[in-house]
Every structure is written in structure tokens, then in C-alpha cells.
Design a protein around this motif. Structure first.
Motif, PDB file in Angstrom:
ATOM      1  N   TRP A 236       0.859  -1.191   0.000  1.00  0.00           N
ATOM      2  CA  TRP A 236       0.000   0.000   0.000  1.00  0.00           C
ATOM      3  C   TRP A 236       0.887   1.229   0.000  1.00  0.00           C
TER       4      TRP A 236
ATOM      5  N   VAL B 116      -3.404   6.122   1.136  1.00  0.00           N
ATOM      6  CA  VAL B 116      -4.862   6.120   1.273  1.00  0.00           C
ATOM      7  C   VAL B 116      -5.218   7.450   1.942  1.00  0.00           C
TER       8      VAL B 116
ATOM      9  N   LEU C 299      -4.319   5.534   5.815  1.00  0.00           N
ATOM     10  CA  LEU C 299      -3.594   4.268   5.690  1.00  0.00           C
ATOM     11  C   LEU C 299      -3.211   3.775   7.077  1.00  0.00           C
TER      12      LEU C 299
ATOM     13  N   ILE D 133      -7.028  -2.833   7.628  1.00  0.00           N
ATOM     14  CA  ILE D 133      -6.878  -3.851   6.581  1.00  0.00           C
ATOM     15  C   ILE D 133      -7.096  -5.238   7.179  1.00  0.00           C
TER      16      ILE D 133
ATOM     17  N   LEU E 221      -9.747  -3.245   2.750  1.00  0.00           N
ATOM     18  CA  LEU E 221      -9.452  -2.004   3.452  1.00  0.00           C
ATOM     19  C   LEU E 221     -10.755  -1.239   3.624  1.00  0.00           C
TER      20      LEU E 221
ATOM     21  N   TYR F 127      -6.437   6.354  -3.349  1.00  0.00           N
ATOM     22  CA  TYR F 127      -5.602   5.270  -2.809  1.00  0.00           C
ATOM     23  C   TYR F 127      -4.759   4.658  -3.915  1.00  0.00           C
TER      24      TYR F 127
ATOM     25  N   TYR G 143      -1.685   1.368  -4.613  1.00  0.00           N
ATOM     26  CA  TYR G 143      -0.986   0.177  -4.149  1.00  0.00           C
ATOM     27  C   TYR G 143      -0.289  -0.497  -5.328  1.00  0.00           C
TER      28      TYR G 143
END
Length: 165
Positions: free
Chosen positions: A43, A46, A58, A63, A85, A98, A100
Motif C-alpha cells: 500500500w 490512502v 492508511l 486492513i 481495506l 488510494y 498500491y
């Protein structure tokens, strides 16, 4: 997607601004599937932007890893897990951003690379753009499956942009 020496990294970034209650419910829950045997989920960011204020969301506590065997009824076990998430305190009009990466790939594919993207949504969408950056000259095929829209493909030096307006 970065592909070199048989290894791949797929970077994803989504920026969404839900304008309905249903949109907020969908946008505040992100699910990413990967196979931990040969892949790693990383990640990057976020955030929720409300007006001029940007808030970091984040957090490892947000998560959850879920073991889902989608084809278990057919006696197929693939080993994929889903990282779910949940982004707390999101509201209509917030901008949810977000990103990743999924590092690694199934070694069975060897030197062959592929990329797929989904452009079908169940809620109204203003715009959807996917960009594939090409580091080396490659030959690729483009195909559309069950697509109700006519995407616009743009080839620029080193990239392919797919816009599904």
C-alpha cells in the motif's frame, strides 16, 4: 505495469468522489486480491480529501486479510487472499485517493506479460482512464469482452492510454 527479467510490478491508483450514499459505501471499501505464494501487496497511499483538508487513512488496523477460495465448489484451491481495506468517516463529496502495487507474478508465465483492466461499473461514472507505460518496445494485442462502450485508445511514445468515457 513494470515487467523486467520475468518479474512484474502492477501499480494501481484510484481517485473517486462519491456523490451518493451508495457511492460512499462502495468507495469506502477497497478489495485487492493477490497470491502471497509469489506476490506481495504494497500500500502506498490512502487519503480522504474533504474541502482543503487531506487526511491520511492508511492504517494496518483498517486492513483485513480474507482467505477466499472462489472455486472451492469445483474442488479448485488457488491460494489467493483478499486484502479488504475499510476507509472510515467518508462522506458524499469526499475525494478518496488510494494507491498500491502488487509485486511478483506466477512463474508459470515465464517471459510473457499480460495486463487487463475492467471498465464496467454498476454505478454512474464520469470518466475512467487506464494507462499502460511501456519501457521497451513490445507487441501487444487488445481485445474487448462484453464491453458496452467504445473505449478510446491513445498510443504515445512509451505508453498506451485507454479511456472508457
Amino acid at each position: 505495469m513494470k515487467f523486467a527479467n520475468g518479474q512484474a510490478t502492477v501499480y494501481n491508483r484510484n481517485v473517486e468522489q462519491p456523490l451518493t450514499t451508495e457511492g460512499v459505501m462502495r468507495s469506502s471499501r477497497v478489495e485487492v486480491s493477490f497470491n502471497p505464494v509469489y506476490q506481495k501487496l504494497v500500500w502506498h497511499k490512502v487519503t480522504v480529501k474533504r474541502g482543503a483538508k487531506e487526511m491520511n487513512r492508511l492504517s494496518s488496523s483498517a486492513i483485513t486479510l480474507l482467505q477466499r477460495e472462489q472455486s472451492l465448489d469445483q474442488e479448485i484451491v488457488d491460494g489467493y487472499v483478499t486484502a479488504m481495506l475499510v476507509i472510515d468517516d467518508t462522506r458524499k463529496g469526499d475525494v478518496i485517493d488510494y494507491s498500491y502495487s502488487i509485486e511478483g507474478r506466477n512463474p508459470i508465465y515465464g517471459q510473457h506479460a499480460f495486463f487487463n483492466t475492467f471498465m464496467g461499473w454498476t454505478i454512474p461514472l464520469l470518466n475512467s482512464t487506464d494507462v499502460l507505460f511501456l519501457i521497451t518496445v513490445v507487441i501487444f494485442n487488445i481485445s474487448s469482452i462484453n464491453l458496452m462502450i467504445n473505449p478510446l485508445f491513445r498510443k504515445k511514445m512509451g505508453s498506451l492510454s485507454i479511456n472508457g468515457r
